[in-house]
Design an enzyme around this catalytic site. Sequence first.
Site, PDB file in Angstrom:
ATOM      1  N   SER A 180       0.812  -1.219   0.000  1.00  0.00           N
ATOM      2  CA  SER A 180       0.000   0.000   0.000  1.00  0.00           C
ATOM      3  C   SER A 180       0.840   1.260   0.000  1.00  0.00           C
ATOM      4  O   SER A 180       0.436   2.288   0.532  1.00  0.00           O
ATOM      5  CB  SER A 180      -0.934   0.020   1.211  1.00  0.00           C
ATOM      6  OG  SER A 180      -0.201   0.270   2.405  1.00  0.00           O
ATOM      7  N   GLU A 202      -1.671  -5.029   3.186  1.00  0.00           N
ATOM      8  CA  GLU A 202      -0.465  -4.353   3.665  1.00  0.00           C
ATOM      9  C   GLU A 202       0.049  -5.068   4.907  1.00  0.00           C
ATOM     10  O   GLU A 202      -0.708  -5.300   5.847  1.00  0.00           O
ATOM     11  CB  GLU A 202      -0.775  -2.881   3.979  1.00  0.00           C
ATOM     12  CG  GLU A 202       0.307  -2.120   4.703  1.00  0.00           C
ATOM     13  CD  GLU A 202       1.633  -2.092   3.953  1.00  0.00           C
ATOM     14  OE1 GLU A 202       2.656  -2.483   4.555  1.00  0.00           O
ATOM     15  OE2 GLU A 202       1.634  -1.704   2.765  1.00  0.00           O
ATOM     16  N   ILE A 269       5.594  -4.133  -3.814  1.00  0.00           N
ATOM     17  CA  ILE A 269       6.259  -4.319  -2.517  1.00  0.00           C
ATOM     18  C   ILE A 269       7.662  -3.721  -2.496  1.00  0.00           C
ATOM     19  O   ILE A 269       8.508  -4.122  -1.704  1.00  0.00           O
ATOM     20  CB  ILE A 269       6.329  -5.814  -2.155  1.00  0.00           C
ATOM     21  CG1 ILE A 269       7.032  -6.622  -3.253  1.00  0.00           C
ATOM     22  CG2 ILE A 269       4.928  -6.360  -1.905  1.00  0.00           C
ATOM     23  CD1 ILE A 269       7.287  -8.069  -2.885  1.00  0.00           C
ATOM     24  N   HIS A 449      -8.565  33.883  -1.600  1.00  0.00           N
ATOM     25  CA  HIS A 449      -9.887  33.337  -1.290  1.00  0.00           C
ATOM     26  C   HIS A 449     -10.774  33.448  -2.517  1.00  0.00           C
ATOM     27  O   HIS A 449     -10.761  34.471  -3.200  1.00  0.00           O
ATOM     28  CB  HIS A 449     -10.525  34.127  -0.140  1.00  0.00           C
ATOM     29  CG  HIS A 449     -11.937  33.697   0.168  1.00  0.00           C
ATOM     30  ND1 HIS A 449     -12.231  32.567   0.891  1.00  0.00           N
ATOM     31  CD2 HIS A 449     -13.132  34.254  -0.186  1.00  0.00           C
ATOM     32  CE1 HIS A 449     -13.533  32.444   0.997  1.00  0.00           C
ATOM     33  NE2 HIS A 449     -14.108  33.456   0.350  1.00  0.00           N
TER      34      HIS A 449
END
Length: 470
Positions: A180, A202, A269, A449
């Site tokens: 993972s 995992e 992996i 913003h």
Amino acid sequence: MADSYDVIVLGSGPGGYVSAIRCAQLGLKTAIVERELLGGICLNWGCIPTKALLRSAEIFHYMQHAKDYGLAAKEIEADLDAVVKRSRGVAKQLNSGVTHLMKKNKITVHMGTGKLVAPGKLEVKGEKGSEQLSAKHIIVATGARARDLPGNPADGDRIWTYRHAMTPKEMPTKLLVIGSGAIGIEFASFYNDMGVDVTVVEMMDRIVPVEDKDVSAFLEKALTKQGMTIKTGAKVEITGKTAKSVKAKITDKAGKAEETEFSHAIVAIGIVPNTEEIGLEKLGITADRGFIKIDDYGRTNVKGVWSIGDCTPGPWLAHKASHEGVTAAEAIAQELGNKDVHPHPLDRANIPGCTYCHPQIASVGMTELKAKEAGYEVKTGTFPFIGNGKAIALGEAEGFTKTVFDAKTGELLGAHMIGAEVTEMIQGYVVGKTLETTEAELMNTIFPHPTISESMHESVLAAYGRALHI
């Protein structure tokens, strides 16, 4: 007579080709050696084509949720061949771009497999036979490849590496993703968005284990909500294959084993450095488990031989390789008498990491746990996207920004983000860390913003009890 250069770069990935360009910019006669495709794994089989795949999956996801935006979309379907074709087209375009950059910078390209045969000597074997090259300095940038599952190497049929997963012969129906990290989670996200039944296994106690634990927990919850099956603290063993399936025994953290059948499995992996049979032993170059040992400028223990990128110790990231390439090029130029360059050593604390799943992850610096383990008294601030107007307007209110500060000095120790477009925002924190900023500068910075980046400002304020919108 051997062709002679100031610098030869062995490997043309994002570290190699960038290093070659910087050498050429500094007036050094430069050559690059590549055995497959200019641009290496990143441009052709890694970073770039996977982002093209993920973009297609993202759009497919939005089309399926058109009603959430007041829209109607009917008869939505995915064309896997077309999605893959687009991804390969993107890779081809960038490969052509690197070819152009080599010509523009007058870098000689030698296509073939390179091997160090003596100090300053490189043998290249290509389609036209063998040629001898010589240089004052050689940069080894041979990269890495996917690590196979012990006893069950990838076959491109039922067991895949990332290369097979990028050009699948068919769409999986039930997919097992082993690992993972960024690669595993990105492919899990892609195939899940494309409608595949995905299980992620995992062995560590949480997914994306290099990230802050709050990010890991949030991502697991989000992916589970999307329909993925997540198994952490688990072991997996491939027990058999048929023409149509692969069988796996998954043992959970409690020791309970269950055998399940999948249509395909992706093995993610880790990596293996491409350093076998390139002459390291003959020259006495020091390596650890195949990864070439270097100093902060890319020097190996052998004078005139340098190394960068994924064939050196991690983190194994394209942008780290490119940065190392520039550093090594400038250090070489300095050694060759250029007094106008001043190379800076690599600062690993300021290397950002990005994972392009849904939701995205981005981070830089220490996690909260790592900072405490290092002896810091910390102040942390977290601001959820649900308090951000732009995120809500986009329909992407899932996520948060977290900052970690040294409570005594106000130094920014780390930043961790999960949510929409955070991979584009993390650079703000990277610049801040590089400039050794404190909370004061960040608090006094004006953020536009409405933007999701306002969550960065709010998380800093939150660390000091001053958050305004939650």
